[in-house]
Write an enzyme that holds these catalytic residues in place. Structure first.
Site, PDB file in Angstrom:
ATOM      1  N   LYS A  23       0.892  -1.020   0.088  1.00 23.75           N
ATOM      2  CA  LYS A  23      -0.117  -0.006   0.114  1.00 23.75           C
ATOM      3  C   LYS A  23       0.762   1.262   0.142  1.00 23.75           C
ATOM      4  O   LYS A  23       0.467   2.178  -0.658  1.00 23.75           O
ATOM      5  CB  LYS A  23      -0.859  -0.028   1.359  1.00 23.75           C
ATOM      6  CG  LYS A  23      -1.640   1.212   1.660  1.00 23.75           C
ATOM      7  CD  LYS A  23      -2.131   1.392   2.991  1.00 23.75           C
ATOM      8  CE  LYS A  23      -3.051   2.441   3.140  1.00 23.75           C
ATOM      9  NZ  LYS A  23      -2.004   3.378   3.986  1.00 23.75           N
ATOM     10  N   ARG A  98      -5.377  10.749   2.357  1.00 22.43           N
ATOM     11  CA  ARG A  98      -4.262  11.253   2.539  1.00 22.43           C
ATOM     12  C   ARG A  98      -3.126  10.989   1.519  1.00 22.43           C
ATOM     13  O   ARG A  98      -2.306  11.925   1.308  1.00 22.43           O
ATOM     14  CB  ARG A  98      -3.350  10.583   3.931  1.00 22.43           C
ATOM     15  CG  ARG A  98      -2.166  10.841   4.280  1.00 22.43           C
ATOM     16  CD  ARG A  98      -1.747  10.551   5.503  1.00 22.43           C
ATOM     17  NE  ARG A  98      -1.719  11.833   6.471  1.00 22.43           N
ATOM     18  CZ  ARG A  98      -2.467  11.817   7.534  1.00 22.43           C
ATOM     19  NH1 ARG A  98      -3.403  11.199   7.763  1.00 22.43           N
ATOM     20  NH2 ARG A  98      -2.552  13.249   7.863  1.00 22.43           N
ATOM     21  N   ASP A 122      -5.586   8.792   8.823  1.00 26.35           N
ATOM     22  CA  ASP A 122      -5.875   8.147  10.056  1.00 26.35           C
ATOM     23  C   ASP A 122      -5.658   9.015  11.145  1.00 26.35           C
ATOM     24  O   ASP A 122      -5.085  10.294  11.100  1.00 26.35           O
ATOM     25  CB  ASP A 122      -4.646   7.438  10.001  1.00 26.35           C
ATOM     26  CG  ASP A 122      -4.863   5.717   9.793  1.00 26.35           C
ATOM     27  OD1 ASP A 122      -6.110   5.619   9.794  1.00 26.35           O
ATOM     28  OD2 ASP A 122      -4.096   4.910   9.722  1.00 26.35           O
TER      29      ASP A 122
END
EC number: 2.5.1.7
Length: 435
Positions: A23, A98, A122
């Site tokens: 990721k 983000r 997050d």
């Protein structure tokens, strides 16, 4: 009603599992397609929300996106709509992702301007973006924040290579500055650069596209600006966080699991850190084989004092796996101090483990002492909510090892980082249902 997982725990699992593409590499590599009008083909892309949102965002900007296989895409960024960045649509999409900050470096480099909404993501303490912005400013970008529409407007029509000492070894910050510098005039020297494998992957890919980056793998990068970049093909590394999660899963559930194609040499100290928790594993080719273990015993330091596991910038131990280590330690023999240095509030999921019967003393927001139960007392299933991606998977592992039934709410947080996790665990024999 949001989705939840219902897990019946206490069953040993068995079989093989293939880690998804990384990721954290994906967000950088996908942004880099904006640096060239030529086609770039990328394979081993994970099918997860954060990555799919970024691919969608690239499409909205005018990149021609062609899906060649489930994990392979071709990107062609010939006609980019630069005005899209000051639109409300971009604000809605970019603000919730983000990773959207990562497109700024390439845009500045190629088009000399960008606008970015204030980013989200997050909740793990303050994640500053100063590193990115300070780096761009050193290269000659000027920007102003417009409080009325919540956008940063950046003008970078004249980027010049320079000496940059990053204020922290931020992976995304380094990647962003590198992407801006490859097309700047002159030479950029980037010191205190992050040197994660993902960043090395980005630099190697940029070099294949025609960039001139030396010092890859070290914390001192030298970037000689070039006129333009061309297309390339790139295959992403497997996700080291998933690999670590699966090692922890095998240990906690007493399972015999083989993790396939792990690119072992890129895992740094991850395998050794889990070995210090007493987990046995062996390398078979490029697969990690973990035998079923009823007990695993935490090592002590040579003088007999309690083991400490702490995170540090690469090549130190990644903060993303500390929550996994913490959960695994709850059923080990012995005790360990988990020291989370890099982020605040990542240990606050400990209360859920206490409810499950774990013995943990939370010393402060950064440190937790774990007294292992050595499988004498199993954790018990409870209902809980996942606060962030990594804690979510830690709680999922705890639930799979616990006696009785657990329900985990807010699994969207888990699925931001782990593709089809329920299906892949079911294939190993896990009793997990999505409701």
């Amino acid at each position: 009603m949001k989705n939840a997982f219902v897990i019946k725990g206490g069953k040993p699992l068995k079989g093989e599992i293939i880690p998804q593409g990384a990721k954290n590499e994906a967000l950088q590599i996908l942004s880099a397609v904006l640096l060239t009008p030529e086609p770039v083909t990328i394979s081993n892309i994970p099918d997860i929300v954060d990555v799919n949102k970024l691919i969608e965002l690239l499409g909205d900007m005018g990149v021609i996106v062609t899906r060649l296989a489930p994990d392979t895409y071709r990107f062609e960024a010939k006609d980019i709509n630069v005005d899209f960045f000051s639109s409300e649509e971009f604000k809605a999409k970019g603000g919730g992702l983000r990773g959207s900050i990562m497109i700024v470096g390439p845009l500045l480099a190629r088009f000399g301007k960008a606008a970015i909404p204030k980013p989200g993501g997050d909740k793990i303490g303050r994640r500053r973006l100063d590193t990115h912005f300070l780096g761009f400013e050193k290269l000659g970008a000027r920007f102003n924040y417009n409080p009325e529409n919540g956008f940063y407007n950046v003008d970078a029509s004249n980027l010049q290579g320079t000496y940059i000492l990053l204020d922290e070894a931020s992976v995304t910050g380094t990647a962003n500055v590198v992407m801006a510098a490859v097309l700047a005039k002159g030479t950029t020297t980037l010191y205190n650069a992050a040197c994660e494998p993902y960043l090395q992957q980005l630099c190697k890919m940029l070099n294949r596209m025609g960039a001139k980056i030396s010092g890859i793998g070290s914390n001192l990068l030298t970037i000689e600006g070039v006129e333009k970049l061309g297309g390339t093909e790139h295959r992403m590394l497997p996700d080291m966080i998933e690999i670590g999660s699966f090692i922890g899963l095998a240990a906690m559930t007493g399972s015999e699991i083989t993790i396939k194609d792990v690119q072992y040499k890129e895992l740094g100290m991850i395998p050794d850190t889990f070995k210090r928790l007493g987990i046995k594993m062996e390398l078979r080719g490029d697969d990690i084989y973990i035998p079923a273990q009823e007990h695993y015993e935490i090592e002590t330091f040579i003088d007999g004092s309690s083991m400490t596991i702490a995170d540090a910038p690469w090549p130190g131990f990644t903060p993303d796996l500390l929550s996994i280590c913490l959960v695994v330690a709850t059923q080990a023999k012995g005790s360990v101090l988990i020291h989370q240095k890099m982020f605040e509030s990542r240990l606050f999921f400990v209360d859920k483990l206490l409810d499950m019967g774990a013995q943990i003393i939370l010393c402060d927001p950064h440190r937790a002492a774990v007294i292992g139960l050595d499988n004498q007392v199993k954790l018990r299933g409870i209902s809980m909510t996942s606060p962030d991606i990594r804690a979510g998977v830690s709680l999922l592992i705890a639930a799979l090892s616990a006696q009785g039934e657990s329900t985990i709410y807010n699994i969207e947080q888990i699925e931001r980082g782990y593709q089809h996790i329920d299906e892949r665990l079911k294939a190993l024999g896990a009793d997990i249902t999505r409701i």
